[in-house]
Design an enzyme around this catalytic site. Structure first.
Site, PDB file in Angstrom:
ATOM      1  N   GLU A 127       0.831  -1.203   0.000  1.00  0.00           N
ATOM      2  CA  GLU A 127       0.000   0.000   0.000  1.00  0.00           C
ATOM      3  C   GLU A 127       0.865   1.252   0.000  1.00  0.00           C
ATOM      4  OE1 GLU A 127      -3.028  -0.452  -1.220  1.00  0.00           O
ATOM      5  OE2 GLU A 127      -3.350  -1.827   0.447  1.00  0.00           O
ATOM      6  N   THR A 155       2.973   2.077  -2.113  1.00  0.00           N
ATOM      7  CA  THR A 155       4.292   1.807  -2.695  1.00  0.00           C
ATOM      8  C   THR A 155       4.314   2.091  -4.188  1.00  0.00           C
ATOM      9  OG1 THR A 155       3.626  -0.508  -2.923  1.00  0.00           O
ATOM     10  CG2 THR A 155       4.956   0.058  -1.003  1.00  0.00           C
ATOM     11  N   ASP A 156       3.142   2.090  -4.833  1.00  0.00           N
ATOM     12  CA  ASP A 156       3.157   2.162  -6.302  1.00  0.00           C
ATOM     13  C   ASP A 156       3.642   3.506  -6.809  1.00  0.00           C
ATOM     14  OD1 ASP A 156       0.785   3.419  -5.477  1.00  0.00           O
ATOM     15  OD2 ASP A 156      -0.414   2.590  -7.122  1.00  0.00           O
ATOM     16  N   GLY A 174     -16.631   3.679  -3.799  1.00  0.00           N
ATOM     17  CA  GLY A 174     -16.282   4.200  -2.490  1.00  0.00           C
ATOM     18  C   GLY A 174     -15.767   3.173  -1.513  1.00  0.00           C
ATOM     19  N   LEU A 205     -12.203  -0.594  -3.797  1.00  0.00           N
ATOM     20  CA  LEU A 205     -11.998  -1.772  -4.649  1.00  0.00           C
ATOM     21  C   LEU A 205     -11.688  -1.369  -6.086  1.00  0.00           C
ATOM     22  CD1 LEU A 205     -14.868  -4.045  -3.300  1.00  0.00           C
ATOM     23  CD2 LEU A 205     -12.498  -3.872  -2.521  1.00  0.00           C
ATOM     24  N   SER A 263     -13.230   0.815  -8.350  1.00  0.00           N
ATOM     25  CA  SER A 263     -14.256   0.891  -9.389  1.00  0.00           C
ATOM     26  C   SER A 263     -13.826   1.836 -10.501  1.00  0.00           C
ATOM     27  CB  SER A 263     -15.580   1.356  -8.781  1.00  0.00           C
ATOM     28  OG  SER A 263     -15.437   2.604  -8.128  1.00  0.00           O
ATOM     29  N   GLU A 299      -6.761   9.224 -15.178  1.00  0.00           N
ATOM     30  CA  GLU A 299      -7.151   9.521 -13.800  1.00  0.00           C
ATOM     31  C   GLU A 299      -6.303  10.638 -13.210  1.00  0.00           C
ATOM     32  OE1 GLU A 299      -8.450   7.146  -9.751  1.00  0.00           O
ATOM     33  OE2 GLU A 299      -8.230   6.111 -11.666  1.00  0.00           O
ATOM     34  N   ASP A 335      -3.744  -0.076  -9.765  1.00  0.00           N
ATOM     35  CA  ASP A 335      -5.140  -0.456  -9.955  1.00  0.00           C
ATOM     36  C   ASP A 335      -5.440  -0.814 -11.404  1.00  0.00           C
ATOM     37  OD1 ASP A 335      -5.318   0.152  -7.309  1.00  0.00           O
ATOM     38  OD2 ASP A 335      -6.451   2.002  -7.574  1.00  0.00           O
ATOM     39  N   TYR A 353      -4.562  11.762   0.467  1.00  0.00           N
ATOM     40  CA  TYR A 353      -3.771  10.880  -0.405  1.00  0.00           C
ATOM     41  C   TYR A 353      -2.682  11.708  -1.096  1.00  0.00           C
ATOM     42  CZ  TYR A 353      -2.817   7.495  -4.176  1.00  0.00           C
ATOM     43  OH  TYR A 353      -2.220   6.633  -5.054  1.00  0.00           O
TER      44      TYR A 353
END
Length: 365
Positions: A18, A20-21, A106, A109, A111, A144, A156, A208
């Site tokens: 998490e 790390t990307d 939300g 996952l 979406s 995005e 993702d 974030y």
């Protein structure tokens, strides 16, 4: 070249790795059976028209007029993919795109990445444009980042496009090298329990982006290209940045440790590594919320082998590796704990690793 088609892309759960990307690190997601489906029809008039079975309403715009900020809401993820493809020099024209899906928005996952991936596959294939799926992931990420304005990494989109059934996807986010590692907990008498805490998941609220800025600032001060290149405890940093760096360095190591365990078939030993990840995300990266921490605590108390928040944090889901026979009891323990805290009742299910984005062949009639 056909004018119509139905395309589907899955959401994802990240087993570990998490934040790390965007630090050029390693991640280990699986794709989910929850998916977004796009029914696409190629138009000749240069108009992009989008509609959703879940949200209602229609957005319509000339593809030549697509600019960041020109479309808002869920339709921005669709329009952003068309914009990013055109910016990359690919001749994408008009489309009718009808969106349907089962990835809960939300919940963390992904979406949005599922929607981007299904859209990218639909409009390229129906336009006769053959792109490597790693390139499609980069296009979707750019949509995005630049069109929607969410500074996500590439995990993702890569999971949604590249995953294999009954495998986890080990992704090096610097090189986009992938390894498909067998992951079938049921065969080991285990289950991967997913708990949607129903805590609102809002990555665009600034936290974030703030964590990403912290990481990039730390890398700059340490003189490395990205925190992925750092080994050991950080030195000579502002006090605020030390725990951020400690999490990223430790999380990269945990990803590789879990990958090694899965390669060796030692799935039962993965649990404590998941728990260590959650503790780091809670204490060093500070991206958990009370619902996430309560869920993890309840799961571990009920006997889960390990549990952690998954996704960007600030809400969303928790995963736990549990004995298959104990899955219902673990889910019930979280519901009881949430009731005691006055939280919204969570939703739980067991996840299996699904395959990546594909064209759907519908039966005739």
């Amino acid at each position: 070249m056909t004018r119509d088609g139905v395309f589907e892309a899955p959401g994802r759960i990240n087993l570990i790795g998490e934040h790390t990307d965007y630090n050029d690190g390693f991640v280990l997601p699986i794709a989910l059976s929850h998916s977004v489906r796009v029914r696409a029809h190629r138009r000749d008039d240069g108009v992009l028209r989008t509609a959703s079975r879940q949200v209602g309403g229609t957005a319509e715009l000339s593809v030549a007029d697509l600019r960041p900020g020109a479309v808002t809401g869920w339709a921005a993820y669709v329009a952003g993919v068309v914009w990013a493809l055109r910016e990359a020099g690919h001749p994408i024209g008009g489309f009718d795109l009808l969106v349907d899906g089962t990835v809960p928005p939300g919940a963390g996952l992904s979406s949005s990445a599922a929607l981007e991936s299904a859209t990218a596959l639909a409009v390229t294939e129906l336009s006769g444009i053959a792109l490597d799926r790693r390139e499609l992931a980069r296009i979707a990420q750019r949509a995005e980042n630049e069109f929607v304005g969410v500074p996500c990494g590439i995990m993702d989109q890569s999971a949604s496009l590249l995953a294999w059934e009954r495998h986890a996807l080990l992704l090096d986010t610097r090189t986009l090298a992938v390894e498909h590692i067998p992951f079938d907990p049921v065969a080991a008498g285990l289950a991967l329990l997913v708990v949607d805490t129903k805590a609102p998941h809002r990555l665009v609220d600034g936290e974030y982006a703030a964590r990403r800025r912290d990481c990039h600032r730390a890398a700059e001060l340490l003189g490395v290209a990205a925190l992925r290149d750092l080994v050991g405890e950080p030195r000579d940093l502002p006090e605020k940045l030390v725990p951020r760096v400690r999490h990223v360095v430790g999380e990269n190591a945990r990803v590789l440790e879990v990958a090694d365990l899965l390669r060796a078939g030692r799935v039962h030993e993965v649990g404590p590594v998941l728990t260590a990840s959650h503790e780091s995300l809670r204490d060093d990266f500070e991206v958990t919320v009370p619902e996430l921490d309560v869920a993890v605590e309840a799961l571990l108390h009920e006997g889960a082998l390990g549990a952690r928040m998954t996704g960007g944090g600030f809400g969303g889901c928790v995963i736990a590796l549990v004995e298959e026979a104990a899955a219902d009891a673990c889910a019930a323990a979280v519901r009881s704990a949430f009731a005691g805290h006055g939280y919204t009742e969570p939703e739980s299910w067991t996840a299996t690793a699904a395959g990546g984005a594909r064209r759907v062949v519908e039966p005739p009639g």
